[in-house]
Write an enzyme that holds these catalytic residues in place. Structure first.
Site, PDB file in Angstrom:
ATOM      1  N   THR A   1      49.829  22.736  39.078  1.00 19.56           N
ATOM      2  CA  THR A   1      49.582  24.007  38.520  1.00 19.56           C
ATOM      3  C   THR A   1      49.736  25.164  39.441  1.00 19.56           C
ATOM      4  O   THR A   1      48.892  25.801  40.027  1.00 19.56           O
ATOM      5  CB  THR A   1      48.074  24.043  37.912  1.00 19.56           C
ATOM      6  OG1 THR A   1      48.355  25.246  36.978  1.00 19.56           O
ATOM      7  CG2 THR A   1      46.961  24.344  38.626  1.00 19.56           C
TER       8      THR A   1
ATOM      9  N   ASN B   1      35.733  24.504  37.095  1.00 18.60           N
ATOM     10  CA  ASN B   1      36.288  23.654  35.988  1.00 18.60           C
ATOM     11  C   ASN B   1      35.677  23.406  34.843  1.00 18.60           C
ATOM     12  O   ASN B   1      36.241  22.844  33.758  1.00 18.60           O
ATOM     13  CB  ASN B   1      37.092  22.702  36.455  1.00 18.60           C
ATOM     14  CG  ASN B   1      38.381  22.984  37.512  1.00 18.60           C
ATOM     15  OD1 ASN B   1      39.371  23.514  36.988  1.00 18.60           O
ATOM     16  ND2 ASN B   1      38.152  22.849  38.711  1.00 18.60           N
TER      17      ASN B   1
ATOM     18  N   THR C   1      35.993  29.199  29.076  1.00 21.01           N
ATOM     19  CA  THR C   1      35.207  30.060  28.472  1.00 21.01           C
ATOM     20  C   THR C   1      34.853  30.973  29.569  1.00 21.01           C
ATOM     21  O   THR C   1      34.275  32.088  29.173  1.00 21.01           O
ATOM     22  CB  THR C   1      33.907  29.300  27.964  1.00 21.01           C
ATOM     23  OG1 THR C   1      33.343  28.550  28.978  1.00 21.01           O
ATOM     24  CG2 THR C   1      34.041  28.362  26.884  1.00 21.01           C
TER      25      THR C   1
END
Length: 395
Positions: free
Chosen positions: A187, A390, A395
């Site tokens: 990523t 993580n 949220t």
């Protein structure tokens, strides 16, 4: 001959490139979250993308364009535009079409995204913010900050390459990445700009070669993302190109950024180099080195600063390569803890090995002792903060 000189500027260091990063409300508290890179001249573009089969919309959009020259990249954080189906592609078209109307000098723009998977792009915010860009700004620092997600610091670098004949070209880069980093592209987003007069085929071949020992040799957590991207843009502004010099400087840029990503791994406290030598061939050395960089047992021992060399040996053996304890040797930096079947680890040696593991960066060297295959991978430790980040990332 040539000389590589570190310079400032990041992606704006090369002649004819501009960049900036702004806040449009995707991140909280005024943090920058939308960036652009723009070249006055159209660029040839080389690319490498994720190996994840669930490829994000920006990558599918890029590939659908086929062979092209372009001069603009739009990058947003906080939203990956992945797992969004055909709508994700359409959203990109809508955003980029709005940009082309406002800025007619933009040619074949592309988009890159990073953030949460499975959420549609906030098109209205992105379009409104992007239409306010000033394409004359050279704010590489702002751009590198805008593409960050869980990164704790921006990652950028630039060089000028001085050739023997007095001519020169420049290369600059920025990248983001701290989690979902695995030796198969991760990523991470990386954008590299250069004014070298390199053709697309040569640049793609050099990029493919360099990525193997840099980004594909880095691991934070063994997870491969949907959005991993490396783009190299060359506008030829310098009129100069030297293949050997370009390869060396590109590899140096990419290796620096790969290490910075691992150093900034989510919750990481250590950057560890895994050097494997003596394998029967380079591929087996690579397998073992990457097994070490991905091992959770090894990573947690690193976090605890426990010189548990048995986990190193076990991971090498479990990797499936040809090896034998009678030929294996293991070092923590220059402290040899196991040598060809001889148990060296005692009450005198353990404190020396433990002191190595207290460093913020060190090398674990495994000599398989069979042939001359070797490979170097890069990893970090795994601690409480990684779980915390993580566990509530969305949220």
């Amino acid at each position: 001959m040539y000389k590589l000189n570190a310079i400032e500027g990041g992606v704006c260091a090369a002649e004819g490139f501009f960049a900036d990063g702004i806040h449009i409300g995707l991140k909280k508290e005024g943090a920058k979250d939308l960036a652009f890179i723009y070249s006055e001249k159209p660029c040839v573009i080389a690319s490498v993308f994720t190996t994840n089969k669930m490829t994000a919309a920006p990558i599918r959009h890029f590939r659908a364009q086929g062979e092209f020259e372009g001069n603009f990249v739009l990058i947003n954080s906080k939203n990956a535009n992945a797992m969004t189906g055909r709508a994700g592609i359409d959203d990109i078209d809508e955003v980029l079409n709005a940009l082309k109307i406002k800025f007619p000098q933009i040619q074949n723009p592309v988009m890159s995204s990073t953030g949460v998977i499975g959420v549609r792009l906030p098109k209205a915010k992105i379009i409104e913010g992007a239409l306010g860009f000033d394409l004359t700004r050279r704010e590489g620092i702002n751009a590198s900050e805008a593409i960050m997600t869980t990164d704790t610091f921006a990652k950028r670098i630039a060089y000028e390459v001085a050739l023997e004949n007095g001519q020169s070209f420049r290369i600059g880069a920025m990248a983001k990445g701290a989690g979902m980093i695995n030796p198969a592209m991760a990523t991470m987003l990386c954008f590299i700009t250069t004014d070298a007069a390199v053709d697309k085929a040569s640049m793609q071949a050099i990029l493919d070669e360099c990525v193997h020992t840099t980004f594909n040799a880095a691991s934070v957590d063994g997870d491969t993302s949907t959005n991993d991207t490396v783009l190299v843009m060359a506008n030829g502004e310098s009129g100069v190109f030297d293949a050997a010099a370009f390869k060396e400087v590109l590899e140096r840029v990419m290796l620096f950024l790969a290490k910075e990503m691992v150093r900034d791994g989510e919750g990481a406290t250590k950057l560890v180099t895994y050097k494997v030598t003596g394998a029967i061939n380079p591929k087996e050395a690579e397998i073992a080195a990457k097994a070490l960089s991905n091992s959770l047992l090894v990573k947690t021992a690193l976090f605890g600063q426990d010189p548990n060399w048995g986990r190193i040996a076990s991971t090498v053996g479990a990797s499936g390569i040809m090896c034998d304890e009678a030929f294996l040797s293991i070092w923590f930096d220059d402290v040899c803890v196991y040598k060809k079947g001889e148990l060296l680890f005692d009450e005198k040696l353990e404190p020396l090995a433990a002191s190595v593991m207290q460093k913020s960066a060190f090398t674990i060297h495994c000599d398989i002792g069979l042939q001359d295959g070797e490979f170097t991978a890069y990893g970090c430790d795994l601690g409480h903060e990684y779980v915390k980040i993580n566990a509530d990332y969305r949220t």
